[in-house]
Design an enzyme around this catalytic site. Structure first.
Site, PDB file in Angstrom:
ATOM      1  N   ASP A 138     -11.990 -82.185  43.890  1.00  0.00           N
ATOM      2  CA  ASP A 138     -11.550 -83.485  44.384  1.00  0.00           C
ATOM      3  C   ASP A 138     -12.780 -84.392  44.430  1.00  0.00           C
ATOM      4  O   ASP A 138     -13.911 -83.963  44.155  1.00  0.00           O
ATOM      5  CB  ASP A 138     -10.872 -83.362  45.757  1.00  0.00           C
ATOM      6  CG  ASP A 138      -9.964 -84.557  46.036  1.00  0.00           C
ATOM      7  OD1 ASP A 138     -10.073 -85.577  45.327  1.00  0.00           O
ATOM      8  OD2 ASP A 138      -9.130 -84.485  46.957  1.00  0.00           O
TER       9      ASP A 138
HETATM   10  C1  BGC Z   1      -7.844 -87.601  46.775  1.00  0.00           C
HETATM   11  C2  BGC Z   1      -7.125 -87.049  45.572  1.00  0.00           C
HETATM   12  C3  BGC Z   1      -7.216 -87.991  44.411  1.00  0.00           C
HETATM   13  C4  BGC Z   1      -8.669 -88.308  44.144  1.00  0.00           C
HETATM   14  C5  BGC Z   1      -8.882 -89.196  42.959  1.00  0.00           C
HETATM   15  C6  BGC Z   1      -9.228 -88.113  46.441  1.00  0.00           C
HETATM   16  O1  BGC Z   1      -9.797 -88.800  47.509  1.00  0.00           O
HETATM   17  O2  BGC Z   1      -7.915 -86.607  47.762  1.00  0.00           O
HETATM   18  O3  BGC Z   1      -5.800 -86.773  45.891  1.00  0.00           O
HETATM   19  O4  BGC Z   1      -6.579 -87.433  43.295  1.00  0.00           O
HETATM   20  O5  BGC Z   1      -9.224 -88.916  45.298  1.00  0.00           O
HETATM   21  O6  BGC Z   1      -8.499 -90.485  43.179  1.00  0.00           O
END
Ligand code: BGC
Length: 755
Positions: A285
């Protein structure tokens, strides 16, 4: 030195041979082997690098100098860039300017639609309509793929039992079985079993794992859970996505058994790859590898080593893999085989997407014009919004409204567009959203209106929300004046429709709340409206279960509409005026108060189950144990009457099935759809078992006056669970089968299972 290099080469060739036997496309294997033989270590590490280029920043670090890195072959994919033009520009840099011309992946958060926005996922889950869920995913993929994207960060399948957590809005609620069905439907919809089609995208199941179980409902918080609970209650939806062939997995921010997911070898390698046989790529993530430093797992180099050795393939935004990867390989801390395996998995995804044949497969202005906001997608958005609504209460059939009635629409969300598309509607254009007021006007409904209250009044919250594109305009009138105006309008009406709830930014990422009621000033408005003596229909927009005890006692009807998406207004007006009949059922329990959290229907029994007359039993002194609205609850404008259920046999053998049949009659005045739910309880087990678990459901259309026989086949597969050794099997003995309209409204039959 020479000898060591030779050994490395031999070992890597050996690895490829072994891996080639596992994957079923020798042509792909040969292509990638040939390509990788030309790659330097730096270029291999470059494939593991995923910077963000664009607008949606969800962490403290922002990617820098990406274009130069693309040219040097130091980028495997980017995210947050879309539109054919922007994608083409970056893809050209990779394909024309980098040494090996390897095309880029283009990822994005397409969570509940790309440009055409569908209801938030918690709402979509309430439809219990798997064909609808798959169609929504398919339409989202087609729209995203026409806008230059080939990879989406969806489905989000984290089981959540704590409505304080803002991200419950993005998932499917609390139930592993329903969650698994939805995960499968979404992966099928997004990938269509063929990634090389220009209308499909690589899906990402996230956040692996247990992200929904953070302590106290606070985002990114610690998780601590027994393995038996992980396997029986939390893993199912992730596994269902893997079994459905999901192309990528995103790790979660939280720790699991003391090791953050992004560096957890047990999770990523032993469980996901070895036990579940997952062959696709794993992505972190947003800076979750770097964040292991704050977790206390060591410095930047140490967390890079931990993550690579755990089985991570791609580093989102953190740039640690390109920063420290080469040094770690050279010092022998990370093997070249590990880097090769990660690189290979990313190249495989690109190959399967057809990018090596045509790096511009997803770039087409023409398709963008045809797909984005197409009429069929807008119609699907409305249908999904209708089907996601849950009628929580409807005293004396106050709903549907009659056009002959004088109706006062009151509330800050009556003419609102911004909030309708909800959180994580990343590329969604709120200006396209149809407000309730616009839908009323378009349908020539006669109504009166007053704002009644600001959506948010607390200045600190208002600032937080508006700092993140909340666009909440505060009325210059005082709260008292707004209420007085609304009361005046209400007094002249036959019925009041109060449209209240959360601003979209009050749920979603980094949006936990400790109090999940309607904001106090909105409650004040409702109390003033109640004092007029007029019947009140409360229409709610919100991204999580709310505590609504007062509202339940004082409102005539409550319609939960979540954040319904682009066509929310049209859908809500159709439902309010009876052009459509609500059929949604809650996929997450609504508690009476935050003090009951975590509260979920599939809980265990205690040794002292609640007994009002006994002091020393498991209960609260001040409220009942039961929720306000149970999992599976949802009314219709019509009535469904359940007849006596029957089982085809009272004992079940391996390789046999028994059938439970129940007649369901539409005994009301409208045609309608009912979700018939089957729960099972294993009465005696080698480990304690939940009081009930959803095992099947059927959504059936029943015309008024008609009866349908609804049947469920039960096999021993439905009785299996992970025991203390984590073996998945069933145990002989007594079971209860419960069938009904909600988890708390069932009829029970018993049967035995034989081994
Ligand atoms: C979130 C994810 C997301 C990623 C990319 C993160 O902060 O937890 O769900 O896919 O950002 O935008």
């Amino acid at each position: 030195m020479m000898l060591r290099r030779l050994l490395v080469i031999v070992l890597s060739v050996g690895f490829f041979v072994a891996n080639a036997q596992n994957s079923h496309d020798p042509k792909m294997d040969a292509f990638i082997r040939e390509l990788m033989s030309k790659m330097t270590l730096e270029e291999k590490l470059g494939q593991l690098n995923l910077p963000s280029v664009g607008f949606d920043v969800t962490g403290p670090i922002v990617s820098q100098g990406v274009e130069e890195k693309i040219k040097k072959g130091l980028v495997g994919g980017v995210f947050n860039t879309f539109t054919p033009n922007a994608v083409k520009k970056l893809q050209e840099l990779a394909v024309n300017n980098s040494r090996l011309k390897i095309p880029l992946l283009f990822g994005y958060d397409v969570i509940h639609g790309h440009k055409t926005i569908f209801p938030i996922n918690l709402g979509l889950a309430a439809s219990w309509d798997m064909a609808l869920v798959e169609n929504v995913a398919k339409a989202s993929a087609a729209e995203a793929a026409a806008d230059g994207l080939n990879w989406v960060y969806s489905p989000m399948v984290d089981i959540a039992r704590d409505p304080r957590w803002g991200r419950v809005s993005e998932g499917s609620g609390e139930d592993p079985y329903l969650g698994a069905e939805i995960a499968k439907a979404m992966v099928n919809g997004l990938q269509q079993g063929d990634l090389s089609k220009p209308t499909t995208v690589l899906a990402t199941v996230k956040h692996f794992a247990l992200y929904g179980a953070g302590e106290a409902g606070r985002d990114y918080n610690t998780v601590d859970m027994s393995r038996i609970r992980m396997f029986n209650e939390y893993f199912l939806p992730y596994k269902a996505a893997v079994d459905a062939g999901v192309g990528s997995v995103m790790t979660s921010f939280n720790e699991i058994e003391g090791v953050p997911a992004s560096g957890n070898k047990w999770l990523l390698t032993d469980l996901l790859r070895k036990q579940w046989g997952y062959k696709g790529m794993i992505v972190s993530d947003y800076t979750s590898i770097n964040e292991m430093m704050a977790h206390g797992m060591g410095d930047a180099k140490a967390v890079t080593e931990l993550s690579l050795n755990a089985g991570m393939d791609m580093d989102m935004v953190g740039e640690l893999f390109i920063g420290y990867g080469a040094e770690l390989v050279k010092s022998g801390k990370v093997s070249i085989e590990t880097i090769d395996a990660a690189c290979r998995r990313i190249l495989e995804a690109k190959y399967k997407l057809g990018l090596f044949k045509d790096p511009y497969l997803y770039v087409s202005e023409e398709r963008a014009k045809a797909e984005i906001f197409s009429a069929d997608k807008l119609a699907l958005s409305k249908d999904a919004a209708v089907k996601s609504m849950v009628l929580l209460k409807n005293d004396q059939q106050i709903l549907p409204l009659q056009t002959s009635q004088k109706v006062a629409f009151i509330g800050p969300l009556v003419n609102d567009q911004r909030n309708l598309i909800g959180s994580w509607s990343a590329a969604g254009d709120w200006k396209q959203a149809v407000s309730i007021q616009a839908a009323l006007d378009a349908g020539n409904y006669k109504y009166t209106y007053a704002k009644g209250a600001n959506l948010v009044e607390d200045p600190a919250l208002l600032k937080r929300l508006n700092d993140h594109d909340g666009r909440i305009e505060s009325d210059p009138l005082t709260s008292e004046k707004l209420i007085a105006q609304a009361v005046k309008v209400a007094k002249k009406a036959d019925v009041v429709v109060a449209v209240l709830g959360e601003a979209f930014g009050m749920s979603g990422e980094a949006a936990s709340r400790s109090d999940i009621g309607l904001p106090e000033h909105q409650q004040k408005l409702l109390k003033a409206l109640k004092a007029t003596g007029k019947p009140i229909v409360l229409v709610l927009m919100n991204g999580r279960p709310l505590t609504l005890s007062w509202e339940d006692q004082n409102m005539s009807a409550i319609l939960e509409t979540w954040f319904g998406g682009t066509k929310a207004g049209d859908a809500i007006v159709d439902v309010l005026y009876g052009k459509a009949n609500p059929s949604g059922k809650l996929s997450m329990t609504f508690p009476r108060s935050v003090g009951q959290i975590p509260i979920y229907y599939n809980h265990k029994n205690t040794g002292r189950p609640m007994d009002e007359n006994q002091k020393y039993t498991s209960k609260y002194l001040d409220i009942p144990n039961t929720p306000l609205y149970a999992f599976g609850h949802g009314l219709s404008y019509t009535q469904f009457t359940y007849g006596t259920p029957e089982l085809s046999a009272t004992s079940i053998q391996p390789n046999q099935k028994i059938t439970l049949t129940v007649p369901v009659t539409n005994s009301g005045n409208y045609d309608g759809e009912e979700v018939v739910q089957l729960y099972i309880q294993d009465v005696v087990g080698s480990v304690t078992r939940p009081v009930q678990e959803l095992k099947a459901f059927k959504k059936v259309k029943i015309a008024k006056g008609q009866t349908v026989q609804v049947s469920f086949d039960i096999t021993v597969e439905d009785l299996k669970f992970y025991n203390a050794d984590l073996t998945f099997d069933y145990e002989a003995g007594k079971f209860r089968a419960m069938v009904g309209t909600a988890s708390d409204k069932v009829q029970t039959l018993t049967f035995d299972a034989v081994k």
